[in-house]
Design an enzyme around this catalytic site. Structure first.
Site, PDB file in Angstrom:
ATOM      1  N   MET A  20     -61.454  77.796  92.661  1.00  0.00           N
ATOM      2  CA  MET A  20     -62.102  78.741  93.570  1.00  0.00           C
ATOM      3  C   MET A  20     -61.046  79.728  94.087  1.00  0.00           C
ATOM      4  O   MET A  20     -61.210  80.343  95.151  1.00  0.00           O
ATOM      5  CB  MET A  20     -62.781  78.000  94.720  1.00  0.00           C
ATOM      6  CG  MET A  20     -63.901  77.087  94.211  1.00  0.00           C
ATOM      7  SD  MET A  20     -65.190  76.759  95.401  1.00  0.00           S
ATOM      8  CE  MET A  20     -64.283  75.864  96.629  1.00  0.00           C
ATOM      9  N   GLY A  21     -59.945  79.865  93.334  1.00  0.00           N
ATOM     10  CA  GLY A  21     -58.920  80.841  93.701  1.00  0.00           C
ATOM     11  C   GLY A  21     -58.051  80.369  94.846  1.00  0.00           C
ATOM     12  O   GLY A  21     -57.991  79.184  95.148  1.00  0.00           O
ATOM     13  N   LEU A  23     -54.867  80.315  94.701  1.00  0.00           N
ATOM     14  CA  LEU A  23     -54.147  79.331  93.880  1.00  0.00           C
ATOM     15  C   LEU A  23     -52.853  78.864  94.547  1.00  0.00           C
ATOM     16  O   LEU A  23     -52.173  79.631  95.210  1.00  0.00           O
ATOM     17  CB  LEU A  23     -53.829  79.936  92.508  1.00  0.00           C
ATOM     18  CG  LEU A  23     -55.030  80.418  91.697  1.00  0.00           C
ATOM     19  CD1 LEU A  23     -54.577  80.968  90.346  1.00  0.00           C
ATOM     20  CD2 LEU A  23     -56.062  79.303  91.497  1.00  0.00           C
ATOM     21  N   HIS A  27     -52.923  73.904  91.642  1.00  0.00           N
ATOM     22  CA  HIS A  27     -53.658  74.554  90.541  1.00  0.00           C
ATOM     23  C   HIS A  27     -52.708  74.836  89.373  1.00  0.00           C
ATOM     24  O   HIS A  27     -53.067  74.630  88.206  1.00  0.00           O
ATOM     25  CB  HIS A  27     -54.226  75.903  90.998  1.00  0.00           C
ATOM     26  CG  HIS A  27     -55.294  75.813  92.035  1.00  0.00           C
ATOM     27  ND1 HIS A  27     -55.134  76.318  93.298  1.00  0.00           N
ATOM     28  CD2 HIS A  27     -56.548  75.294  91.981  1.00  0.00           C
ATOM     29  CE1 HIS A  27     -56.249  76.124  93.986  1.00  0.00           C
ATOM     30  NE2 HIS A  27     -57.116  75.491  93.221  1.00  0.00           N
ATOM     31  N   ASP A 142     -59.685  65.842  94.881  1.00  0.00           N
ATOM     32  CA  ASP A 142     -61.149  65.745  94.993  1.00  0.00           C
ATOM     33  C   ASP A 142     -61.603  64.631  94.046  1.00  0.00           C
ATOM     34  O   ASP A 142     -62.278  64.890  93.048  1.00  0.00           O
ATOM     35  CB  ASP A 142     -61.782  67.084  94.619  1.00  0.00           C
ATOM     36  CG  ASP A 142     -61.333  68.182  95.553  1.00  0.00           C
ATOM     37  OD1 ASP A 142     -61.796  68.193  96.695  1.00  0.00           O
ATOM     38  OD2 ASP A 142     -60.485  68.997  95.159  1.00  0.00           O
ATOM     39  N   GLN A 145     -65.308  64.177  93.467  1.00  0.00           N
ATOM     40  CA  GLN A 145     -65.791  65.273  92.612  1.00  0.00           C
ATOM     41  C   GLN A 145     -65.473  64.989  91.141  1.00  0.00           C
ATOM     42  O   GLN A 145     -66.302  65.173  90.255  1.00  0.00           O
ATOM     43  CB  GLN A 145     -65.128  66.579  93.062  1.00  0.00           C
ATOM     44  CG  GLN A 145     -65.234  67.709  92.057  1.00  0.00           C
ATOM     45  CD  GLN A 145     -64.656  69.009  92.573  1.00  0.00           C
ATOM     46  OE1 GLN A 145     -65.288  69.701  93.336  1.00  0.00           O
ATOM     47  NE2 GLN A 145     -63.457  69.369  92.146  1.00  0.00           N
TER      48      GLN A 145
HETATM   49  O1  PAF Z   1     -62.467  71.865  93.126  1.00  0.00           O
HETATM   50  C1  PAF Z   1     -62.846  73.053  93.192  1.00  0.00           C
HETATM   51  O2  PAF Z   1     -62.055  73.970  93.423  1.00  0.00           O
HETATM   52  C2  PAF Z   1     -64.312  73.360  92.967  1.00  0.00           C
HETATM   53  O3  PAF Z   1     -65.116  72.363  93.499  1.00  0.00           O
HETATM   54  C3  PAF Z   1     -64.664  73.638  91.488  1.00  0.00           C
HETATM   55  C4  PAF Z   1     -64.436  72.407  90.635  1.00  0.00           C
HETATM   56  C5  PAF Z   1     -63.814  74.786  90.970  1.00  0.00           C
HETATM   57  C6  PAF Z   1     -66.131  74.024  91.364  1.00  0.00           C
HETATM   58  O4  PAF Z   1     -66.420  75.163  92.095  1.00  0.00           O
END
Ligand code: PAF
Length: 272
Positions: A20-21, A23, A27, A142, A145
């Site tokens: 989601m930028g 960075l 990342h 995450d 996730q």
């Molecule tokens: O982890 C993230 O940054 C977001 O949840 C993802 C996986 C890019 C989905 O928008």
């Protein structure tokens, strides 16, 4: 994405790093791993509205596209950056699909962020279908996730390997996150407290019950006015169900969510 068709014709492998930028080094470590394992890497930058349960959180989410592009340019020429608009992704209906995650979405983040994982599932499925990567990379910060994306990719039979990558930390131990930019300098330095608490919980794990450890964590947070504990949970790493009685053949993790300066921070640590 026609460029990717050319890559496929050359039998080149493609890695995807969805972001989601805003960075940070976390990342970049995903991107570097993806570059080591693939010929080309697609980095998506998209602040996905459907995974935010609070309007205010979405509005305040840090955005810095120019800086992100410069950072990626410095890493490698083999990166393709994909920056779709909300309109391109959702058109007029900014809505997520509904998924069956077999309970993985009912605990922890799912309990406190309504609709969050349906939003994540929707965007990640769309990116996996659009880019058709061989491998896609997600950070273990995450962790819930990551497990949910694994489940979604398997149930939709998407031919992509989902790779989890270790958490990168700031010098004082705070797990790297784009949200850290919103913390004051003092809080950011003090936020090593969260990781220290997880490490102390791990030290107690050999001899104490999950209940005792959770009570101890709650007390520790009550004494620290900088951080407000939302949840602390020891859970089975695969099913994410809370640990009641320790099983020998089960891998456990401690999961935590905390507010600091009004910013929500999460972290986790493998316990055994
Ligand atoms: O982890 C993230 O940054 C977001 O949840 C993802 C996986 C890019 C989905 O928008």
């Amino acid at each position: 994405m026609s460029f990717l068709g050319e890559e496929r014709k050359k039998n080149h492998t493609i890695g995807l790093v969805p972001t989601m930028g805003a960075l940070h080094e976390g990342h970049i470590s995903l991107v570097k791993k993806a570059l080591l394992e693939n010929d080309k890497v697609v980095v998506s930058i998209f602040v996905n509205p459907t995974q935010f349960d609070k309007k205010d959180d979405l509005e305040k989410y840090p955005r810095n596209l120019d800086r992100d592009l410069t950072l990626l340019e410095l890493v490698s020429e083999n990166i393709l950056v994909f920056v779709p608009s909300v309109d391109e992704i959702y058109g007029e209906h900014i809505k997520s699909q509904s998924y069956e995650f077999n309970g993985l979405d009912k605990v922890m983040e799912g309990e406190f962020r309504e609709g969050h994982f349906n939003g994540v599932g929707t965007i990640v499925e769309l990116f996996l279908r659009t880019v058709s990567p061989d491998k896609a990379y997600f950070g273990e910060k995450d962790f819930q996730q990551l497990q949910i994306i694994r489940k979604m990719a398997a149930s939709k039979k998407l031919p992509c390997e989902i790779i989890g990558c270790p958490i990168e930390r700031e010098p004082h131990g705070l797990a790297m996150s784009s949200r850290n930019e919103r913390l004051s300098k003092t809080t950011r330095k003090e936020a090593g407290f969260i990781y220290e608490t997880l490490q102390a919980a791990k030290a107690k794990f050999g001899t104490e019950s999950a209940r005792n450890i959770a009570d101890w964590v709650k007390e520790k947070f009550k004494k620290n006015p900088l951080f407000q504990l939302e949840y602390f949970q020891i859970a089975d790493e695969d099913t994410l169900t809370p640990m009641l009685k320790k099983q020998n053949d089960t891998k456990y993790r401690a999961f935590i969510a905390v507010y600091a300066d009004g910013v929500r921070l999460i972290d986790n640590l493998r316990l055994n």
